[in-house]
Design a protein around this motif. Structure first.
Motif, mmCIF file in Angstrom:
data_model
loop_
_atom_site.group_PDB
_atom_site.id
_atom_site.type_symbol
_atom_site.label_atom_id
_atom_site.label_comp_id
_atom_site.label_asym_id
_atom_site.label_seq_id
_atom_site.Cartn_x
_atom_site.Cartn_y
_atom_site.Cartn_z
ATOM 1 N N UNK A 1 0.875 -1.280 0.083
ATOM 2 C CA UNK A 1 -0.205 -0.135 0.036
ATOM 3 C C UNK A 1 1.164 0.423 0.151
ATOM 4 N N UNK A 2 1.816 1.237 -0.082
ATOM 5 C CA UNK A 2 2.691 2.673 -0.513
ATOM 6 C C UNK A 2 3.401 2.499 -1.269
ATOM 7 N N UNK A 3 3.383 4.118 -1.562
ATOM 8 C CA UNK A 3 3.118 4.383 -2.972
ATOM 9 C C UNK A 3 4.993 5.238 -3.042
ATOM 10 N N UNK A 4 5.867 5.254 -2.444
ATOM 11 C CA UNK A 4 7.272 5.469 -3.086
ATOM 12 C C UNK A 4 8.147 4.550 -3.032
ATOM 13 N N UNK A 5 7.492 3.665 -3.733
ATOM 14 C CA UNK A 5 8.018 1.902 -4.411
ATOM 15 C C UNK A 5 8.251 2.422 -6.170
ATOM 16 N N UNK A 6 9.869 1.165 -6.924
ATOM 17 C CA UNK A 6 10.074 1.068 -7.642
ATOM 18 C C UNK A 6 8.593 1.891 -8.851
ATOM 19 N N UNK A 7 8.283 2.450 -9.580
ATOM 20 C CA UNK A 7 7.442 3.002 -11.112
ATOM 21 C C UNK A 7 7.086 1.754 -11.787
ATOM 22 N N UNK A 8 8.476 1.165 -11.846
ATOM 23 C CA UNK A 8 7.749 -0.674 -12.835
ATOM 24 C C UNK A 8 6.791 -1.176 -12.240
ATOM 25 N N UNK A 9 6.511 -1.418 -10.943
ATOM 26 C CA UNK A 9 5.908 -2.615 -9.613
ATOM 27 C C UNK A 9 4.548 -1.611 -10.671
ATOM 28 N N UNK A 10 4.456 -0.279 -10.314
ATOM 29 C CA UNK A 10 2.746 0.473 -10.312
ATOM 30 C C UNK A 10 2.431 -0.022 -12.151
ATOM 31 N N UNK A 11 3.398 -0.139 -13.500
ATOM 32 C CA UNK A 11 2.509 -0.364 -14.664
ATOM 33 C C UNK A 11 2.568 -2.101 -14.976
ATOM 34 N N UNK A 12 3.576 -3.093 -13.929
ATOM 35 C CA UNK A 12 3.178 -4.070 -14.686
ATOM 36 C C UNK A 12 1.905 -4.943 -13.117
ATOM 37 N N UNK A 13 1.528 -4.004 -12.299
ATOM 38 C CA UNK A 13 0.808 -3.671 -11.576
ATOM 39 C C UNK A 13 -0.880 -3.696 -12.036
ATOM 40 N N UNK A 14 -0.189 -2.537 -13.019
ATOM 41 C CA UNK A 14 -1.812 -2.350 -13.820
ATOM 42 C C UNK A 14 -2.265 -3.301 -15.160
ATOM 43 N N UNK A 15 -0.813 -3.229 -15.721
ATOM 44 C CA UNK A 15 -1.193 -4.301 -16.774
ATOM 45 C C UNK A 15 -1.867 -6.099 -16.220
ATOM 46 N N UNK A 16 -1.965 -6.327 -14.762
ATOM 47 C CA UNK A 16 -2.440 -7.537 -14.309
ATOM 48 C C UNK A 16 -3.406 -7.810 -14.102
ATOM 49 N N UNK A 17 -3.857 -6.218 -13.155
ATOM 50 C CA UNK A 17 -5.368 -5.826 -12.931
ATOM 51 C C UNK A 17 -6.472 -6.167 -14.254
ATOM 52 N N UNK A 18 -5.500 -5.276 -15.412
ATOM 53 C CA UNK A 18 -6.231 -5.596 -17.101
ATOM 54 C C UNK A 18 -6.670 -6.615 -17.181
ATOM 55 N N UNK A 19 -5.789 -7.771 -17.117
ATOM 56 C CA UNK A 19 -5.641 -8.699 -17.721
ATOM 57 C C UNK A 19 -6.838 -10.235 -17.017
ATOM 58 N N UNK A 20 -6.775 -9.836 -15.672
ATOM 59 C CA UNK A 20 -7.661 -10.531 -14.158
ATOM 60 C C UNK A 20 -9.049 -9.808 -15.418
ATOM 61 N N UNK A 21 -9.283 -8.969 -14.761
ATOM 62 C CA UNK A 21 -10.582 -8.309 -15.338
ATOM 63 C C UNK A 21 -11.288 -8.806 -16.863
ATOM 64 N N UNK A 22 -10.305 -8.858 -17.415
ATOM 65 C CA UNK A 22 -10.467 -9.283 -19.241
ATOM 66 C C UNK A 22 -10.857 -10.451 -19.373
ATOM 67 N N UNK A 23 -9.967 -11.304 -18.390
ATOM 68 C CA UNK A 23 -9.714 -13.120 -18.124
ATOM 69 C C UNK A 23 -11.562 -13.500 -17.674
ATOM 70 N N UNK A 24 -12.031 -12.278 -17.090
ATOM 71 C CA UNK A 24 -13.123 -12.581 -16.379
ATOM 72 C C UNK A 24 -13.294 -12.996 -14.932
ATOM 73 N N UNK A 25 -12.050 -12.721 -14.956
ATOM 74 C CA UNK A 25 -11.826 -13.320 -12.732
ATOM 75 C C UNK A 25 -12.440 -11.315 -12.474
ATOM 76 N N UNK A 26 -12.674 -12.113 -10.912
ATOM 77 C CA UNK A 26 -12.592 -10.926 -9.825
ATOM 78 C C UNK A 26 -11.009 -11.218 -8.903
ATOM 79 N N UNK A 27 -10.783 -10.012 -8.550
ATOM 80 C CA UNK A 27 -9.662 -9.336 -7.751
ATOM 81 C C UNK A 27 -10.622 -9.730 -6.111
ATOM 82 N N UNK A 28 -9.795 -10.170 -5.287
ATOM 83 C CA UNK A 28 -10.278 -10.066 -3.752
ATOM 84 C C UNK A 28 -8.877 -9.270 -3.081
ATOM 85 N N UNK A 29 -8.825 -8.399 -2.901
ATOM 86 C CA UNK A 29 -7.598 -7.172 -2.162
ATOM 87 C C UNK A 29 -7.539 -6.797 -0.815
ATOM 88 N N UNK A 30 -7.114 -5.827 -0.312
ATOM 89 C CA UNK A 30 -6.951 -5.066 0.777
ATOM 90 C C UNK A 30 -8.320 -3.475 1.054
#
Length: 177
Positions: A9-38
């Motif tokens: 939940x931290x903001x001051x981390x490697x910016x690449x982690x944000x873009x890779x996380x965005x790619x994952x979230x998009x893939x999960x949604x487009x694949x028809x799955x749901x996300x459970x998270x904090x």
């Protein structure tokens, strides 16, 4: 499938982690799955939820009362499951999810990973944790797990419970394989 995502939940981390996380979230949604998270509104937690929502996905936030009281609940939560504390949160996340993906994170993420894995090793469930090894983030943990195995501290092969993926393609292969 309901995919639980553990992450920082931290903001001051490697910016690449944000873009890779965005790619994952998009893939999960487009694949028809749901996300459970904090359900928190910052760091990688906010990014995974926002990217999934923007791609038409569904999010389930398991939110401790202390987070809600402090106003840190994400606006991208579709279904909010309130809980009393972090122990409740982990149990609810395990109950809600089919599989777990650990993105870069700190103490809370490690706690979540090992709670799920320890529960699996004694037979509470047969769910897998996938370490998404973005830019080698989990390399030192993998080395530690290998060392613990070599010293006889882990019965069996830890890789039965924890898989490792270094790319979205590898991660998708584990989830869909």
């Amino acid at each position: 499938m309901k995919i639980c995502v553990f992450c920082s939940a931290n903001k001051q981390i490697d910016p690449d982690f944000f873009s890779m996380t965005e790619e994952l979230g998009k893939w999960i949604a487009e694949s028809g799955h749901s996300i459970v998270y904090g359900g928190v509104n910052c760091g990688l937690m906010e990014r995974i939820a926002k990217s999934a929502k923007e791609a038409g996905g569904r999010t389930i936030g398991v939110v401790p009362m202390i987070v809600e009281k402090s106003g840190r609940t994400s606006d991208y939560v579709d279904v909010e499951i309130p809980c009393d504390n972090l122990s409740d949160r982990k149990q609810l996340m395990m109950d809600q999810s089919d599989v777990f993906i650990a993105l870069p994170g700190g103490l809370g993420t490690l706690d979540e990973i090992f709670t799920v894995v320890a529960s699996a090793t004694i037979g509470y469930h047969q769910k897998t944790v996938i370490l998404y090894n973005m830019k080698g983030f989990w390399n030192s943990l993998i080395t530690l797990l290998d060392n613990l195995k070599q010293r006889g501290m882990i019965r069996g092969d830890w890789r039965e419970y924890i898989k490792v993926a270094s790319s979205l393609e590898e991660l998708a292969g584990i989830l869909c394989g």
